[in-house]
Design a protein around this motif. Sequence first.
Motif, short mmCIF file in Angstrom:
data_model
loop_
_atom_site.label_atom_id
_atom_site.label_comp_id
_atom_site.label_asym_id
_atom_site.label_seq_id
_atom_site.Cartn_x
_atom_site.Cartn_y
_atom_site.Cartn_z
N MET A 104 30.89 89.67 136.65
CA MET A 104 30.86 91.01 137.11
C MET A 104 30.41 92.02 136.07
O MET A 104 30.71 92.43 135.17
CB MET A 104 32.56 91.10 137.03
CG MET A 104 33.05 90.39 138.36
SD MET A 104 34.96 90.32 138.13
CE MET A 104 35.39 89.58 136.86
N LEU A 105 29.30 92.34 136.74
CA LEU A 105 28.55 93.62 135.85
C LEU A 105 28.79 94.83 136.30
O LEU A 105 28.53 95.19 137.49
CB LEU A 105 26.88 92.87 135.89
CG LEU A 105 25.97 94.05 135.14
CD1 LEU A 105 26.20 94.14 133.76
CD2 LEU A 105 24.55 93.85 135.49
N HIS A 106 29.38 95.75 135.57
CA HIS A 106 29.57 97.01 135.92
C HIS A 106 28.94 98.23 135.19
O HIS A 106 28.72 98.21 134.08
CB HIS A 106 31.43 97.35 135.82
CG HIS A 106 31.97 96.44 136.19
ND1 HIS A 106 31.88 95.74 137.32
CD2 HIS A 106 33.12 95.76 135.61
CE1 HIS A 106 32.82 94.62 137.50
NE2 HIS A 106 33.82 94.86 136.41
N PHE A 107 28.13 99.20 136.07
CA PHE A 107 27.44 100.24 135.40
C PHE A 107 28.29 101.34 135.96
O PHE A 107 28.74 101.71 136.88
CB PHE A 107 26.19 100.49 136.00
CG PHE A 107 25.10 99.39 136.16
CD1 PHE A 107 25.14 98.70 134.82
CD2 PHE A 107 24.17 99.08 137.04
CE1 PHE A 107 24.15 97.45 134.79
CE2 PHE A 107 23.35 97.97 136.97
CZ PHE A 107 23.30 97.34 136.03
N SER A 108 28.48 102.18 134.66
CA SER A 108 29.67 103.36 134.76
C SER A 108 28.82 104.49 135.40
O SER A 108 27.60 104.93 134.92
CB SER A 108 29.92 103.75 133.55
OG SER A 108 30.84 102.66 133.01
N LEU A 109 29.36 105.18 136.64
CA LEU A 109 28.93 106.21 137.30
C LEU A 109 29.77 107.15 137.67
O LEU A 109 30.49 106.61 138.67
CB LEU A 109 27.88 105.87 138.35
CG LEU A 109 26.77 106.97 138.88
CD1 LEU A 109 26.02 107.62 138.11
CD2 LEU A 109 26.31 106.47 140.42
N ASP A 110 30.01 108.52 137.19
CA ASP A 110 31.16 109.15 137.92
C ASP A 110 30.94 110.21 138.63
O ASP A 110 31.49 111.11 138.96
CB ASP A 110 32.02 109.58 136.59
CG ASP A 110 32.16 108.37 135.56
OD1 ASP A 110 32.53 107.48 135.96
OD2 ASP A 110 32.18 108.74 134.20
N SER A 111 29.61 110.32 138.84
CA SER A 111 29.15 111.39 139.82
C SER A 111 27.71 111.08 140.68
O SER A 111 27.06 110.52 139.89
CB SER A 111 29.28 112.79 139.24
OG SER A 111 28.66 113.88 139.97
N ALA A 112 27.43 111.88 141.65
CA ALA A 112 26.14 111.63 142.43
C ALA A 112 25.31 112.74 141.73
O ALA A 112 23.95 112.58 141.93
CB ALA A 112 26.37 111.87 143.70
N ASP A 113 25.92 113.63 140.95
CA ASP A 113 25.24 114.80 140.36
C ASP A 113 24.77 114.55 138.99
O ASP A 113 25.87 114.41 138.07
CB ASP A 113 26.17 116.25 140.31
CG ASP A 113 25.20 117.24 139.64
OD1 ASP A 113 24.49 117.99 140.44
OD2 ASP A 113 25.74 117.73 138.58
N LYS A 114 23.50 114.32 138.59
CA LYS A 114 23.12 114.06 137.35
C LYS A 114 23.68 114.87 136.20
O LYS A 114 24.19 114.36 135.01
CB LYS A 114 21.48 114.14 137.09
CG LYS A 114 21.07 113.66 135.76
CD LYS A 114 19.41 113.85 135.80
CE LYS A 114 19.05 113.60 134.33
NZ LYS A 114 17.26 113.83 134.38
N GLU A 115 23.70 116.23 136.46
CA GLU A 115 24.19 116.90 135.36
C GLU A 115 25.71 116.76 134.95
O GLU A 115 26.21 116.75 133.88
CB GLU A 115 23.94 118.36 135.39
CG GLU A 115 22.61 118.77 135.41
CD GLU A 115 22.17 120.29 135.68
OE1 GLU A 115 23.42 121.13 135.61
OE2 GLU A 115 21.22 120.68 135.91
N GLU A 116 26.35 116.78 135.92
CA GLU A 116 28.01 116.36 135.81
C GLU A 116 28.14 114.87 135.35
O GLU A 116 29.26 115.03 134.62
CB GLU A 116 28.64 116.55 137.41
CG GLU A 116 30.34 116.39 137.34
CD GLU A 116 30.65 116.51 138.52
OE1 GLU A 116 32.11 116.32 138.83
OE2 GLU A 116 30.00 116.88 139.93
N HIS A 117 27.42 114.02 135.57
CA HIS A 117 27.82 112.50 135.06
C HIS A 117 27.57 112.82 133.63
O HIS A 117 28.25 112.34 132.89
CB HIS A 117 26.96 111.55 135.79
CG HIS A 117 27.09 110.21 135.20
ND1 HIS A 117 28.23 109.42 135.13
CD2 HIS A 117 25.92 109.65 134.28
CE1 HIS A 117 27.79 108.32 134.51
NE2 HIS A 117 26.61 108.60 134.11
#
Length: 325
Positions: A104-117
């Motif tokens: 179970m390999l998870h990449f953290s990503l909290d927004s589709a907007d680069k600046e916000e993430h």
Amino acid sequence: MRLRSKPVLCNYYVTYRCNAKCSFCDIWERPSPYIMLPDVEQNLRDLKRLGVQVIDFTGGEPLLHRQIDQMLGMAHDMGFITTLTTNAMLYPKLAERLKGKVDMLHFSLDSADKEEHDKGRGVACYDFVMESIRVARELGEHPDILFTVFRHNLHQLEEVYQNIILPNKLVLILNPAFGYNEVETGEQLTEEELRYLSDFGKRKQVYLNQGFVQLRLDGGNKTAKPVCKAASTTLVISPENELVLPCYHLGTKGFPINSGLYELYRSQEVEELKRLEGRLPACEGCTINCYMQPSFAVELNKYFWKALPSTLKYNYLKGTWKRLI
């Protein structure tokens, strides 16, 4: 009714060091060594004897450890289900070494907007996530996107789902943000927002433990009748090679392992602390996902039934059920 007495999970902190400075986490502020490979080998043998099934190599940023591939390979070969979450900054460089070792390999990503993430993570890592998705897929790996949900980024879910998850055939894991100690995570999701999140979690290629939603609607863990079974379902091992109880986030005591994890976990002193799981003052209102997930799996109650369909769904999508047979 208790369904399982043995621990399920080990949260193995390979280091507290991190190359990001996430606004909702304080672990990167802590000084830290790195775990030692001989200790890992001995501890894995003891974890197997104790009945643990899942090893989460975590941090900090676990890919900072130069021997992380060896540890994952060792655990995987011993039959454990392995899991690792990363901000993806180092993944493209290490991907070949990690191939086939992380279930179970998870990449953290909290927004589709680069600046916000990147703002939330305190470092420019959005592009690394996108590159890591490409590299992982080329290697035949099946990473997930771990989306930590706050009120301020809830509106980003749809765009992430439509533009990143579906085109890349990924699984989107919804991780409702939780507060602990003095870490500021902003306003909690409203009841309406929680129900929106619950509905979103029922879409294809999306995983949300519905028990998380129910627990938040109920106001979190209650010390008078605790749902949290952190100490009896989850072993927490620190970079100093200590067993931390009752959990990392609220941990008040660390026990040096000294090549004796099996005996230590079954000792009277540890048993006494295990009996206090979910009952300490700091446990009131707790909603920490990484301890609630295994807690929901071992006790037959409403949270078990809430969590069961989503848990079965994720294990079917990932195929991890095959490694438990």
